[in-house]
Design an enzyme around this catalytic site. Structure first.
Site, short mmCIF file in Angstrom:
data_model
loop_
_atom_site.label_atom_id
_atom_site.label_comp_id
_atom_site.label_asym_id
_atom_site.label_seq_id
_atom_site.Cartn_x
_atom_site.Cartn_y
_atom_site.Cartn_z
N SER A 56 0.88 -1.13 0.17
CA SER A 56 0.21 0.13 -0.04
C SER A 56 0.85 1.15 0.04
O SER A 56 1.71 1.41 0.98
CB SER A 56 -0.95 0.02 1.29
N LYS A 57 0.52 2.25 -0.77
CA LYS A 57 1.24 3.52 -0.69
C LYS A 57 1.02 4.16 0.37
O LYS A 57 1.80 4.94 0.85
CB LYS A 57 1.10 4.46 -2.02
N ARG A 58 -0.04 3.78 0.95
CA ARG A 58 -0.21 4.86 2.17
C ARG A 58 0.49 4.22 3.32
O ARG A 58 0.73 5.21 4.31
CB ARG A 58 -1.90 4.46 2.70
#
Length: 483
Positions: free
Chosen positions: A254-256
């Site tokens: 996840s880029k988060r």
């Protein structure tokens, strides 16, 4: 006549394109190209709180770099625009009103404070809060008068009182849910912007999207989408939900959470072709042992039946292996052009025979970022410890090295044709004359002119690349160290 295949990639402009998003875009592109259809880019920016300045341009750049050319989009136009959701506000308002008239939605005037109070009561009881449909039975004409009077409102989806909501997925098959489990969610917010759920249904219908390809995180909400399609009397598109890309068995990529994006891997020196090739195989198998594909080979081989239901684990080591394969097999001139900025970090590329350097270098690097460190010795002889000459397997030491370097210097001074083969022949003859293993001589020479035990190519390539004058100068410098 069969309906034209139209797929779309609809990213939110929230930063760099992450691996899962790129795979979704790639599979949409492959599917459309496989079937001679159209691939559409749409920007979903209705969540203004997450909007990142410059992110739209990043999306355009990433799509161009990956070769995922689209047939319609914000920057190239098309017959179904605008292709940016924030520019379609009036369209959503129009269709929200139509859905109310069709009985699939209703106007809701409950204010935030009231809803928060009800939510708190539910939480205090340990219950999950669901909207209690306070406004569902307000007569339509009364609701319209309240709106005309300026009262704030939202549009909520009207979930049927009984029955099932369902859809069919090309990977997961038939999925249904009892409507009693669904809430009357908001479709149009009080600021006039749609929620993700409503905007996507409207846009996909109006843009005539035939196949919706997206992640499994939308599996649970898709039955609600289909209720909207059916309330409008619209044809339902085909669905293909992709299992997630995982960083390990328990954690989703996840880029988060700061996991690497496509842009990150480019900056780490991975080739864009290798990244795309590897991502294509994350959860899809061609049914053969082939692993290296051109884009044309990919879309010809791509078939939905090869997509797994299981999550795919992102293996950086496998990506690195694939990147090495691409580096080794690239056309040498194309490689030189692509890698030129990395060469320029350490040397002036115009001052060296790049074909010879690349032939020596390419088998010894994994990414383009490895280049500067590997070739730094060409620009400047590093300071090194003479203990580097001591090698147990080679049976060398600083005393032997001094003798070898003196002999090498005397021979190299006589070499007029300063090319690899003549240098090699002269030094091989020297080793034979001395009754010495060539490897010992070459090892000492390599350190003596590069200051390092491991270089691209051998001692002859290093001597050729830095030139005769610099080779002899460095030998003198090393001999001074050994004196």
């Amino acid at each position: 006549m069969a309906k034209e295949v139209r797929t779309r990639f609809a990213p939110s402009p929230t930063g760099y394109l992450h691996v899962g998003g790129l795979r979704t875009a790639l599979y949409g592109w492959l599917f459309s190209r496989k079937h001679g259809g159209k691939f559409i880019l749409r920007i979903e920016d209705t969540d203004q709180q997450r909007f990142v300045d410059g992110a739209v341009d990043l999306i355009y750049r990433s799509m161009a770099e990956t070769g995922l050319t689209y047939d319609e989009g914000p920057d190239i136009g098309g017959n179904y625009g605008p292709y940016i959701q924030s520019e379609r506000r009036e369209i959503y308002k129009e269709y929200a009103d139509k859905l109310v008239e069709a009985g699939g939605a209703y106007y809701c005037f409950c204010d935030k404070d009231t809803l928060d109070a009800k939510r708190k009561i539910a939480e205090d009881k340990g219950e999950a809060y669901r909207y209690d449909r306070t406004c569902m039975n307000i007569p339509l004409e009364e609701a319209r008068k309240r709106i005309a009077a300026g009262e704030s409102y939202v549009v909520r989806q009207r979930i049927p009182d009984e029955g099932e909501a369902y859809f069919d997925d090309l990977i997961f098959g038939h999925i249904s849910v009892d409507v009693a489990e669904l809430e009357d969610g908001i479709l149009l917010k009080s600021d006039g912007l749609p929620t993700y759920n409503f905007a996507n249904v409207v846009d996909d219908h109006l843009m005539e999207i035939s196949h919706i390809i997206r992640g499994t995180e939308y599996l649970s909400s898709t039955p609600k989408y289909n209720l909207i399609y059916r309330a409008f009397g619209w044809d339902v598109p085909e669905y293909l939900h992709l299992p997630p890309v995982m960083k390990n068995e328990k954690q989703k990529l996840s880029k988060r959470h700061g996991d690497a994006s496509f842009e990150d891997f480019l900056q780490k020196g991975y080739l864009k072709e290798a990244i795309v090739n590897y991502i294509a195989l994350l959860g899809w198998s061609p049914g053969t042992n082939q692993e290296i594909f051109t884009m044309e080979e990919l879309y010809k081989a791509f078939d939905v039946s090869g997509i797994s239901r299981s999550p795919a684990i992102f293996d950086v080591q496998k990506l690195t292996w694939m990147n090495e394969e691409y580096i080794r097999n690239m056309d040498v001139d194309a490689f030189i052009e692509r890698a030129r900025p990395y060469f320029a970090e350490a040397i002036d590329p115009d001052q060296f025979d790049m074909h010879v350097l690349c032939a020596a270098l390419r088998p010894r690097i994994s990414t383009l970022c490895d280049i500067p460190e590997k070739i730094a010795f060409l620009a400047k002889m590093p300071d090194y410890d003479i203990e580097l000459f001591r090698h147990k397997k080679m049976k060398t030491d600083p005393v032997m090295a001094a003798d070898c370097l003196n002999a090498c210097k005397a021979v190299l001074e006589t070499v007029e044709d300063w090319r690899i083969d003549p240098i090699h022949d002269a030094l091989s003859a020297l080793a034979q004359e001395r009754g010495q293993k060539p490897g010992q001589l070459f090892y000492c020479l390599r350190i003596g002119i590069t200051g390092t035990a491991v270089t691209p190519g051998g001692a002859m390539e290093a001597a050729y690349l830095i030139g005769k004058e610099e080779t002899l100068r460095r030998l003198d410098e090393s001999l001074s160290k050994l004196a």
